[in-house]
Design an enzyme around this catalytic site. Structure first.
Site, PDB file in Angstrom:
ATOM      1  N   GLU A 111       0.854  -1.196   0.000  1.00 45.17           N
ATOM      2  CA  GLU A 111       0.000   0.000   0.000  1.00 45.17           C
ATOM      3  C   GLU A 111       0.885   1.239   0.000  1.00 45.17           C
ATOM      4  O   GLU A 111       2.075   1.150   0.272  1.00 45.17           O
ATOM      5  CB  GLU A 111      -0.828   0.050   1.300  1.00 45.17           C
ATOM      6  CG  GLU A 111      -1.664  -1.144   1.560  1.00 45.17           C
ATOM      7  CD  GLU A 111      -2.213  -1.147   2.986  1.00 45.17           C
ATOM      8  OE1 GLU A 111      -1.983  -0.176   3.738  1.00 45.17           O
ATOM      9  OE2 GLU A 111      -2.884  -2.130   3.327  1.00 45.17           O
ATOM     10  N   LYS A 113       2.286   4.556   1.758  1.00 51.71           N
ATOM     11  CA  LYS A 113       2.408   5.037   3.128  1.00 51.71           C
ATOM     12  C   LYS A 113       2.069   6.518   3.129  1.00 51.71           C
ATOM     13  O   LYS A 113       2.868   7.357   2.720  1.00 51.71           O
ATOM     14  CB  LYS A 113       3.812   4.800   3.676  1.00 51.71           C
ATOM     15  CG  LYS A 113       3.905   5.182   5.134  1.00 51.71           C
ATOM     16  CD  LYS A 113       5.189   4.705   5.752  1.00 51.71           C
ATOM     17  CE  LYS A 113       5.184   4.924   7.252  1.00 51.71           C
ATOM     18  NZ  LYS A 113       4.931   6.309   7.659  1.00 51.71           N
ATOM     19  N   ASP A 115       1.476  10.208   4.312  1.00 51.89           N
ATOM     20  CA  ASP A 115       2.197  11.005   5.294  1.00 51.89           C
ATOM     21  C   ASP A 115       1.233  11.979   5.956  1.00 51.89           C
ATOM     22  O   ASP A 115       1.107  13.127   5.551  1.00 51.89           O
ATOM     23  CB  ASP A 115       3.336  11.751   4.590  1.00 51.89           C
ATOM     24  CG  ASP A 115       4.356  12.252   5.587  1.00 51.89           C
ATOM     25  OD1 ASP A 115       4.240  11.907   6.773  1.00 51.89           O
ATOM     26  OD2 ASP A 115       5.259  12.984   5.183  1.00 51.89           O
ATOM     27  N   TYR A 222      -6.560   2.523   5.759  1.00 53.95           N
ATOM     28  CA  TYR A 222      -5.643   1.425   5.443  1.00 53.95           C
ATOM     29  C   TYR A 222      -5.866   0.176   6.287  1.00 53.95           C
ATOM     30  O   TYR A 222      -5.052  -0.742   6.230  1.00 53.95           O
ATOM     31  CB  TYR A 222      -4.193   1.873   5.536  1.00 53.95           C
ATOM     32  CG  TYR A 222      -3.819   2.553   6.836  1.00 53.95           C
ATOM     33  CD1 TYR A 222      -3.832   1.863   8.034  1.00 53.95           C
ATOM     34  CD2 TYR A 222      -3.458   3.903   6.839  1.00 53.95           C
ATOM     35  CE1 TYR A 222      -3.492   2.480   9.217  1.00 53.95           C
ATOM     36  CE2 TYR A 222      -3.111   4.530   8.016  1.00 53.95           C
ATOM     37  CZ  TYR A 222      -3.129   3.813   9.206  1.00 53.95           C
ATOM     38  OH  TYR A 222      -2.795   4.425  10.378  1.00 53.95           O
ATOM     39  N   LYS A 310      10.722   3.166   3.337  1.00 54.59           N
ATOM     40  CA  LYS A 310      10.692   4.628   3.200  1.00 54.59           C
ATOM     41  C   LYS A 310      11.533   5.083   2.021  1.00 54.59           C
ATOM     42  O   LYS A 310      12.676   4.647   1.863  1.00 54.59           O
ATOM     43  CB  LYS A 310      11.229   5.278   4.479  1.00 54.59           C
ATOM     44  CG  LYS A 310      10.439   4.912   5.725  1.00 54.59           C
ATOM     45  CD  LYS A 310       9.504   6.007   6.135  1.00 54.59           C
ATOM     46  CE  LYS A 310      10.159   6.871   7.161  1.00 54.59           C
ATOM     47  NZ  LYS A 310       9.280   7.809   7.798  1.00 54.59           N
ATOM     48  N   CYS A 404      31.238  42.878   6.854  1.00 53.63           N
ATOM     49  CA  CYS A 404      29.859  42.509   7.175  1.00 53.63           C
ATOM     50  C   CYS A 404      28.915  43.178   6.172  1.00 53.63           C
ATOM     51  O   CYS A 404      28.977  44.401   5.977  1.00 53.63           O
ATOM     52  CB  CYS A 404      29.526  42.960   8.595  1.00 53.63           C
ATOM     53  SG  CYS A 404      27.768  42.820   8.973  1.00 53.63           S
ATOM     54  N   CYS A 407      26.839  46.019   8.137  1.00 47.23           N
ATOM     55  CA  CYS A 407      27.390  47.226   8.759  1.00 47.23           C
ATOM     56  C   CYS A 407      28.799  47.559   8.265  1.00 47.23           C
ATOM     57  O   CYS A 407      29.425  48.490   8.754  1.00 47.23           O
ATOM     58  CB  CYS A 407      27.373  47.086  10.285  1.00 47.23           C
ATOM     59  SG  CYS A 407      28.526  45.858  10.882  1.00 47.23           S
ATOM     60  N   CYS A 422      30.780  38.883  12.357  1.00 44.76           N
ATOM     61  CA  CYS A 422      30.853  40.336  12.375  1.00 44.76           C
ATOM     62  C   CYS A 422      31.047  40.712  13.831  1.00 44.76           C
ATOM     63  O   CYS A 422      30.213  40.389  14.672  1.00 44.76           O
ATOM     64  CB  CYS A 422      29.553  40.945  11.840  1.00 44.76           C
ATOM     65  SG  CYS A 422      29.356  42.669  12.325  1.00 44.76           S
ATOM     66  N   CYS A 428      25.738  46.639  14.829  1.00 49.96           N
ATOM     67  CA  CYS A 428      25.359  46.024  13.552  1.00 49.96           C
ATOM     68  C   CYS A 428      23.838  45.849  13.484  1.00 49.96           C
ATOM     69  O   CYS A 428      23.251  45.139  14.305  1.00 49.96           O
ATOM     70  CB  CYS A 428      26.048  44.666  13.406  1.00 49.96           C
ATOM     71  SG  CYS A 428      25.519  43.775  11.942  1.00 49.96           S
TER      72      CYS A 428
HETATM   73  S1  IVH Z   1      -0.514   0.182   9.047  1.00 49.54           S
HETATM   74  C1  IVH Z   1      -1.525   2.684  13.426  1.00 49.54           C
HETATM   75  N1  IVH Z   1      -0.671   1.279   6.668  1.00 49.54           N
HETATM   76  O1  IVH Z   1       2.339   5.189   9.254  1.00 49.54           O
HETATM   77  C2  IVH Z   1      -0.488   1.946  12.636  1.00 49.54           C
HETATM   78  N2  IVH Z   1       0.083   2.628   8.441  1.00 49.54           N
HETATM   79  O2  IVH Z   1       3.796   3.752  12.050  1.00 49.54           O
HETATM   80  C3  IVH Z   1      -1.005   1.396  11.393  1.00 49.54           C
HETATM   81  N3  IVH Z   1       0.556   4.946   7.788  1.00 49.54           N
HETATM   82  O3  IVH Z   1       1.203   6.168  12.258  1.00 49.54           O
HETATM   83  C4  IVH Z   1       0.029   0.751  10.603  1.00 49.54           C
HETATM   84  N4  IVH Z   1       0.020   4.748   5.673  1.00 49.54           N
HETATM   85  O4  IVH Z   1      -0.610   6.144  10.570  1.00 49.54           O
HETATM   86  C5  IVH Z   1      -0.353   1.467   7.957  1.00 49.54           C
HETATM   87  N5  IVH Z   1      -0.891   2.105   4.514  1.00 49.54           N
HETATM   88  C6  IVH Z   1      -0.586   2.291   5.783  1.00 49.54           C
HETATM   89  C7  IVH Z   1      -0.158   3.537   6.253  1.00 49.54           C
HETATM   90  C8  IVH Z   1       0.180   3.664   7.602  1.00 49.54           C
HETATM   91  C9  IVH Z   1       0.444   5.571   6.611  1.00 49.54           C
HETATM   92  C10 IVH Z   1       1.028   5.566   9.024  1.00 49.54           C
HETATM   93  C11 IVH Z   1       0.311   5.170  10.279  1.00 49.54           C
HETATM   94  C12 IVH Z   1       1.365   5.118  11.357  1.00 49.54           C
HETATM   95  C13 IVH Z   1       2.640   5.350  10.612  1.00 49.54           C
HETATM   96  C14 IVH Z   1       3.732   4.329  10.867  1.00 49.54           C
END
Ligand code: IVH
Length: 663
Positions: A111, A113, A115, A222, A310, A404, A407, A422, A428
């Site tokens: 999936e 991730k 942010d 998720y 990541k 500087c 000044c 400086c 200054c």
């Molecule tokens: S599963 C509550 N799946 O990444 C932990 N987390 O620790 C759930 N996050 O704070 C883990 N996308 O909020 C999962 N596809 C995804 C995610 C995801 C973002 C976040 C989650 C957690 C942080 C990592």
């Protein structure tokens, strides 16, 4: 006239269009036709307020939350994911899973991730009943009223819904919503958010849902934490079910059977990353079968059945148009790259610090160079390297100015440090401005509404020439600031009043004495306890205090011996500033008492200095390196090696939300 059944049908019809529009991204009717239906609904509800249910499409924005959010326990804890950064680490994860499950040919689900900010959302009988932030994983804040304002989130599930559903997901802000928000913040002189994630987190904490609705938050799910009856058996089915129930899932997910498939997914997503409308920081790889997930369980605060892969920070190429030099409050000269504006990780960058002369030389950065800019989750963009292939023939090596820029005083270099300074400390204008900005900032007097931009205006207009002028500002002067009306003026005047009661340590810190940081300032406050006494101490007396060395002692004595400084302090006190020694009462039995903390990474709500004093007030101690005897590591954005060390040693790591909860 309408009857109640027709009213309910209209509600359902609107929910259906809402889903087509926000979740499927494929509206079935025009905006105009939708607005007409909505108006109709509002009209009926005005005639029959007794029919309105909390899951009506009109009921997104509710009342102010008075007295803050309540704290709710998660029935099923919300844990975290371990991170991996390379194909090798992903392979290690897969091997580990095979070994633990005594099985090969395992199916994984990959999936995006997202942010954003983790959230748990509960539906009962198909109706949204509560939403709680992750908090410390065990308990979080109930922010249902704010979550309801998210347009892609249904207040009512579609179709054949389960009796109970607790879904987990991520609240986020799209890249465009983030940019719009920051433009508004800038216009109204408010501080900018560093990135969409911070902005989403800040928005969820607002107490007024009307304001939250304006932020245009979004949500993506998720996982399922709780469902009855009829639980799915795989993560893939779980996600399909969430979609069927009308809950949004941003981006794609895929069942994968071996490393190559997973890696292809990762590479494909990474390529798409810059074009996605929202921020992601990697992918998540999960064991697909939910039964197997349960068997694998947890390790520490992480799920054992999943890992995040990541991505490296986003990189963009741009051109350095000029290298300017900034003068800091202690006189240090810092080269800054002025760039052709580019979008990196969701925000437009037009400047980047080059840190110091050595850094410019080491990377051989020249005006006219094409450079790669990187920005992680943090605010500060980095110039990573020069694209030498594109260097214009005429580009000359850069040299630090010998005078500087503010000044014109000849700069000074010392053997001990890389910094060029400086030396004109009192005359200054650049140093003075920076000192005033620091004085009003969170680390200093912590005066709300008096941010860098406003202070700069006040200095440019000649209303503030030295620190103490801040407390002599008048309403008449403030009204002359750009776009300042009654409310803004009042805000500043009351913040000024409120800031006058200041802990002695922070007051000493705010003065901006050379070499005196938060630690030294607090130490003086605690051990000497009185401003006048501090000011009268001799070098010998200061040196008797453990933690104060000769350089600091000399700087303190020199500072307080200066007549201008004495005069400044007198004026500040005459204007009502009251430095006092912090009381420890009230925190006698605080959880932090006797605990050792290490801080790492950038914090959103506090400066590190502030966090440090919050810990100390509660009887805790802050040290600089992680060891077995560290009790907590408070990790902000982009934490460094301290974070990894804490993980290795099994030291408890707190994120900022958890820290706030424990305070
Ligand atoms: S599963 C509550 N799946 O990444 C932990 N987390 O620790 C759930 N996050 O704070 C883990 N996308 O909020 C999962 N596809 C995804 C995610 C995801 C973002 C976040 C989650 C957690 C942080 C990592």
């Amino acid at each position: 006239m309408s009857n109640k059944e027709a009213y309910k049908r209209l509600c359902d019809e609107i929910w259906e269009h809402n889903w087509h529009y926000y979740v499927k991204n494929a509206p079935k009717i025009s905006d105009y036709a939708f607005d007409k239906l909505f108006e109709e609904l509002i009209k009926i509800e005005a005639e029959h307020p007794e029919w309105i249910s909390p899951s009506s499409p009109t009921q997104r924005v509710g009342e102010m939350v008075s007295g803050g959010f309540s704290v709710e326990k998660h029935q099923i804890p919300m844990l975290s994911l371990a991170n991996s950064y390379s194909p090798e680490e992903v392979t290690e994860f897969l091997n580990r899973i095979e070994k633990l499950l005594h099985k090969q040919n395992i199916t994984y689900l990959t999936e995006l991730k997202m942010d954003g900010i983790a959230i748990s959302v509960r539906y009962e009988e198909g109706v949204l009943v509560r939403a709680v932030t992750r908090g410390n994983g065990m308990e979080g804040e109930m922010i249902t009223s704010n979550i309801r304002t998210i347009e892609s989130l249904p207040l009512k599930l579609r179709g054949n819904f389960p009796k109970v559903l607790e879904a987990r997901g991520e609240v986020y802000l799209s890249k465009t919503a983030f940019e719009t928000l920051n433009k508004q913040q800038e216009k109204s002189g408010k501080p900018l958010f560093a990135n969409p994630r911070n902005a989403a987190g800040g928005s969820l904490k607002l107490l007024n849902p009307i304001e939250v609705a304006k932020r245009k938050l979004a949500i993506s799910f998720y996982g399922i934490a709780d469902i009855s009856p009829d639980a799915p058996t795989t993560q893939y089915e779980a996600l399909k079910l969430l979609q069927k129930l009308g809950l949004p899932i941003a981006g794609e997910f895929k069942q994968c059977h071996h490393f190559d498939e997973i890696w292809n997914f990762a590479e494909k997503v990474e390529k798409m990353r810059p074009t996605l409308p929202f921020e992601i920081d990697g992918i998540v790889i999960k064991v697909d079968e939910l039964g197997a997930q349960k068997k694998l369980g947890v390790t520490g605060k992480n799920y054992r059945w999943a890992v995040a892969y990541k991505f490296a920070p986003e990189r963009t190429e741009t051109v350095i148009r000029e290298i300017t030099v900034q003068v800091g409050r202690t006189g240090v000269l810092t080269p800054v790259a002025e760039l052709d504006p580019v979008l990196v990780a969701g925000s437009t960058i037009s400047r980047a610090t080059l840190h110091n002369e050595d850094e410019v030389m080491r990377k051989d950065i020249r005006v006219g160079d094409s450079v790669f800019i990187e920005k992680g989750g943090d605010v500060i963009p980095k110039v990573v390297e020069v694209n030498k292939a594109k260097r214009p023939k005429s580009a000359q090596p850069w040299e630090m100015p010998t005078r500087c820029p503010a000044c014109d005083t000849p700069v000074m270099r010392s053997e001990e440090e890389v910094a060029v300074r400086c030396p004109n400390r009192t005359g200054c204008p650049a140093q003075e401005l920076k000192r005033i900005i620091f004085f009003t900032s969170k680390s200093g007097m912590d005066i709300d509404h008096l941010g860098e931009k406003i202070v700069t205006q006040l200095v440019e207009m000649g209303f503030v020439k030295r620190l103490s002028d801040i407390y002599e500002l008048t309403a008449e002067q403030l009204f002359q600031l750009k776009n300042f009306k009654e409310k803004a003026v009042q805000n500043i005047l009351s913040s000024l009043e409120a800031s006058k009661d200041v802990p002695l340590g922070r007051f000493i810190m705010a003065l901006g004495i050379k070499y005196v940081g938060a630690e030294t300032a607090d130490l003086l406050a605690e051990r000497v306890g009185d401003l006048e006494k501090v000011a009268l101490m001799t070098e010998e007396e200061l040196l008797e205090l453990e933690g104060i060395g000769p350089k600091v002692a000399e700087a303190l004595v020199t500072y307080f011996a200066d007549h201008d400084h004495q005069d400044e302090i007198t004026r500040l006190l005459e204007n009502g500033v009251k430095p006092s020694v912090q009381k420890v009462v009230g925190f006698q039995d605080h959880l932090f008492r006797g605990k050792t903390f290490v801080l790492t990474g950038g914090l959103e709500h506090y400066t590190r200095d502030h966090a440090r004093s919050l810990i100390k007030e509660r009887g805790g101690k802050v040290t600089s390196s992680v060891s077995k005897s560290t009790d907590y590591v408070l990790a902000g954005e982009d934490p460094g090696s301290k974070y990894e060390k804490a993980q290795k040693l099994g030291v408890k790591i707190l994120n900022e939300e958890e820290f706030l909860a424990l305070l």
